[in-house]
Design a protein around this motif. Structure first.
Motif, PDB file in Angstrom:
ATOM      1  N   GLY A 268       0.814  -1.208   0.000  1.00  0.00           N
ATOM      2  CA  GLY A 268       0.000   0.000   0.000  1.00  0.00           C
ATOM      3  C   GLY A 268       0.845   1.254   0.000  1.00  0.00           C
ATOM      4  N   ARG A 269       0.177   2.408   0.057  1.00  0.00           N
ATOM      5  CA  ARG A 269       0.839   3.711   0.075  1.00  0.00           C
ATOM      6  C   ARG A 269       0.526   4.410   1.393  1.00  0.00           C
ATOM      7  NH1 ARG A 269      -1.675   2.518  -4.086  1.00  0.00           N
ATOM      8  NH2 ARG A 269      -3.513   3.594  -3.288  1.00  0.00           N
ATOM      9  N   ALA A 270       1.538   5.048   1.974  1.00  0.00           N
ATOM     10  CA  ALA A 270       1.362   5.713   3.262  1.00  0.00           C
ATOM     11  C   ALA A 270       1.942   7.115   3.216  1.00  0.00           C
ATOM     12  CB  ALA A 270       2.032   4.909   4.371  1.00  0.00           C
ATOM     13  N   PHE A 271       1.208   8.060   3.789  1.00  0.00           N
ATOM     14  CA  PHE A 271       1.647   9.444   3.925  1.00  0.00           C
ATOM     15  C   PHE A 271       1.375   9.871   5.355  1.00  0.00           C
ATOM     16  CE2 PHE A 271       0.166  13.864   4.201  1.00  0.00           C
ATOM     17  CZ  PHE A 271       1.290  14.555   3.766  1.00  0.00           C
ATOM     18  N   TYR A 272       2.352  10.516   5.967  1.00  0.00           N
ATOM     19  CA  TYR A 272       2.164  11.033   7.330  1.00  0.00           C
ATOM     20  C   TYR A 272       2.620  12.484   7.384  1.00  0.00           C
ATOM     21  CZ  TYR A 272       2.792  12.213  12.191  1.00  0.00           C
ATOM     22  OH  TYR A 272       2.718  12.866  13.395  1.00  0.00           O
ATOM     23  N   THR A 273       1.851  13.312   8.088  1.00  0.00           N
ATOM     24  CA  THR A 273       2.254  14.683   8.371  1.00  0.00           C
ATOM     25  C   THR A 273       2.094  14.971   9.858  1.00  0.00           C
ATOM     26  OG1 THR A 273       1.858  17.029   7.926  1.00  0.00           O
ATOM     27  CG2 THR A 273      -0.057  15.559   7.762  1.00  0.00           C
ATOM     28  N   ALA A 298      -2.016   8.976  -1.475  1.00  0.00           N
ATOM     29  CA  ALA A 298      -2.480   7.751  -0.814  1.00  0.00           C
ATOM     30  C   ALA A 298      -3.560   7.046  -1.623  1.00  0.00           C
ATOM     31  CB  ALA A 298      -2.987   8.065   0.588  1.00  0.00           C
ATOM     32  N   THR A 299      -4.422   7.796  -2.291  1.00  0.00           N
ATOM     33  CA  THR A 299      -5.479   7.162  -3.084  1.00  0.00           C
ATOM     34  C   THR A 299      -4.960   6.639  -4.416  1.00  0.00           C
ATOM     35  OG1 THR A 299      -6.132   9.227  -4.172  1.00  0.00           O
ATOM     36  CG2 THR A 299      -7.263   8.662  -2.094  1.00  0.00           C
ATOM     37  N   GLY A 300      -3.781   7.084  -4.838  1.00  0.00           N
ATOM     38  CA  GLY A 300      -3.248   6.710  -6.138  1.00  0.00           C
ATOM     39  C   GLY A 300      -3.622   7.676  -7.242  1.00  0.00           C
ATOM     40  N   ALA A 301      -4.262   8.797  -6.894  1.00  0.00           N
ATOM     41  CA  ALA A 301      -4.632   9.789  -7.901  1.00  0.00           C
ATOM     42  C   ALA A 301      -3.431  10.586  -8.385  1.00  0.00           C
ATOM     43  CB  ALA A 301      -5.693  10.735  -7.344  1.00  0.00           C
ATOM     44  N   ALA A 302      -2.386  10.674  -7.568  1.00  0.00           N
ATOM     45  CA  ALA A 302      -1.139  11.342  -7.947  1.00  0.00           C
ATOM     46  C   ALA A 302       0.011  10.417  -7.577  1.00  0.00           C
ATOM     47  CB  ALA A 302      -1.005  12.682  -7.232  1.00  0.00           C
ATOM     48  N   HIS A 303       1.126  10.575  -8.282  1.00  0.00           N
ATOM     49  CA  HIS A 303       2.241   9.641  -8.140  1.00  0.00           C
ATOM     50  C   HIS A 303       3.486  10.368  -7.657  1.00  0.00           C
ATOM     51  CE1 HIS A 303      -0.410   6.975 -10.327  1.00  0.00           C
ATOM     52  NE2 HIS A 303      -0.532   7.901 -11.256  1.00  0.00           N
TER      53      HIS A 303
END
Length: 501
Positions: A268-273, A298-303
């Motif tokens: 999966g993809r993970a982003f944390y702020t 995270a949604t895969g709309a941008a890479h």
């Protein structure tokens, strides 16, 4: 390089056209609309691994229901209308300290969804973490959650969701959550340790290509509650921004204090702020864009390239062109505020004359304004003639609308990229992309936004990748391509190849 200017594969160079033909003569070009539609469609269809995983988790949900396990799909507390087929779940359950900014955060994400084309559901009911319900979402936002918020069955469902290609966004106190769940700790990247009082601080933005940080300057001054973390996530995650501990009181991590990062994690993809403690954060346009960019990743709309990155030396940091030299006509315009070099006129090349490279990983961020043409040259001898790079080196192409071996990700005139992978990883005009060009011996590999799209080995005894220089192309009038953050990392030199120049 224009499709009418193919390099001569071997032997003496033939006749060359030194300027690009008018765009109307590009018979091989597809239309911008065609390419954009194809890329958008491919980006959607490349979610098939997650879609396949979703079928599996839905089947698992039916099995769980048959076994009379806890209910699988509790209704969210609030929701926004679906604007597209993307859907995000905002989860804000707290079992410890509760941030009074949570309602503001939910409202902000719902606004961002309405603007950005994704539906938003919000809940504090942990029963929403079932295989069947999670399969509905492209990403789950942990909005300042605290403490132990999921039981073992719900944790297992979430692990399956991420492993099937789901997305995670952690905001602020998401790092103060589930300390005894190792999977979650790895997904979030680091656990909270302490914080000083709310105060202004300076944020150093390391990655200005990621959609969460591309809109920011090199530094960002803002007021928030600044977390110290128990560990530094840099070795396993890609750091987007760090705190300058000299700009505030109470930092305990030293010179390297990450505050926002991203990673690919177990499928999966993970982003944390770490931002987002204050209510005011959620009305701050810069923070809202930061949060939107993280959700889109995270949604895969941008890479983006979210692989860990260490040990790179800057060749262009946005402030000056020291060490670079223009060869041929045209130029690059330096914008220190944006940290960019933008091509004007041509056909020429800006090359890094300060150092010859051997085995290396070259990374750079690039953005096209529309149907534009440029490229990155590698492995050529020093020369003030840009055609020397054409005849003696290789070009990694940037051009959205041309034949496969002359378009983005190709080794120009020699080998096409894997077009399915390329289209799935490519961000559209107006958004930043990241190349990694890795040269080892006579082998040249290309990554686009963290995805390997080309693997080429030099077969030509008249050329060699064993040594040479690197440069970026200004292709011609009307071709507007910007570059940012050009950096290189030396790799171990390996034997092999045809010869040394």
């Amino acid at each position: 390089m224009d499709s009418h200017l193919s390099p001569t594969p071997s032997g003496p160079p033939g006749p060359r056209r030194r300027f690009p033909l008018p765009r109307a003569s590009r018979a091989s070009c597809t239309t911008r609309a065609t390419r954009t539609t194809r890329a958008t469609r491919t980006a959607r269809t490349t979610r098939t691994p997650r879609a396949t995983g979703r079928l599996a988790v839905v089947a698992a949900a039916l099995l769980l229901a048959a076994m009379a396990l806890p209910a699988a799909s509790a209704a969210p507390a609030t929701s926004s209308p679906a604007a597209d087929d993307d859907r995000v779940l905002v989860f804000s359950k707290t079992a410890g300290f509760r941030h009074d900014s949570i309602p503001d955060g939910i409202a902000a994400i719902q606004d961002l969804g309405a603007q950005g084309g994704f539906a938003v559901d919000a809940t504090e009911d942990a029963a929403a973490f079932s295989p069947g319900n999670l399969a509905r979402y492209d990403a789950v936002v942990f909005l300042s959650t605290t403490g132990d918020v999921l039981d073992a069955t719900q944790q297992s469902a979430f692990e399956g969701y991420i492993q099937a290609g789901g997305g995670y966004v952690g905001v602020h106190a998401a790092a103060d959550t589930e300390y005894d769940w190792a999977f979650y700790g790895g997904l979030a990247g680091a656990y909270f340790q302490s914080h000083p009082a709310i105060q202004p601080a300076t944020v150093d933005v390391e990655d200005r290509a990621h959609p969460a940080t591309a809109h920011l300057g090199a530094t960002w001054d803002r007021t928030d509650e600044w977390y110290n973390y128990r560990t530094n996530p840099r070795e396993r995650a890609h750091v987007l921004a760090t705190l300058d501990e000299s700009s505030y009181q109470g930092g305990s991590m030293g010179e390297d204090h990450p505050i926002a990062w991203c990673q690919e994690y177990q499928g999966g993809r993970a982003f944390y702020t770490g931002f987002g403690h204050t209510k005011e954060s959620y009305t701050d346009p810069a923070f809202r864009q930061h949060l939107l960019g993280g959700i889109r990743y995270a949604t895969g709309a941008a890479h983006a390239d979210c692989r860990p990155e260490q040990g790179y030396q800057s060749l262009f940091d946005g402030s000056s062109t020291a060490g670079w030299k223009q060869a041929g006509p045209g130029a690059f315009t330096l914008d220190p505020a944006a940290g960019t070099l933008t091509s004007t006129g041509g056909m020429g090349m800006l090359w890094y004359e300060a150092r010859e490279l051997h085995a290396y990983s070259l990374k750079l961020d690039w953005k096209v304004a529309g149907d534009d043409n440029s490229g990155v040259f590698v492995g050529f001898p020093p020369s003030d003639d840009p055609w020397s790079a054409v005849d003696n080196g290789y070009e990694v192409q940037i051009d959205a609308t041309d034949t496969p071996d002359h378009t983005t990700g190709s080794v120009y005139g020699f080998q096409s990229a894997d077009l399915a992978k390329r289209d799935a990883a490519l961000n559209p005009p107006g958004e930043w992309n990241t190349y990694e060009i890795r040269v080892e011996g006579e082998r040249l590999r290309i990554w686009l936004n963290g995805v390997q799209i080309n693997d080429f080995t030099n077969p030509d005894p008249a050329r060699s990748l064993l040594q040479g220089y690197v440069g970026i192309q200004n292709h011609g009038d009307g071709d507007e391509v910007s570059f940012r953050n050009i950096r290189v990392k030396d790799l171990p030199v390996r034997g092999g190849g045809h010869h040394h120049r």
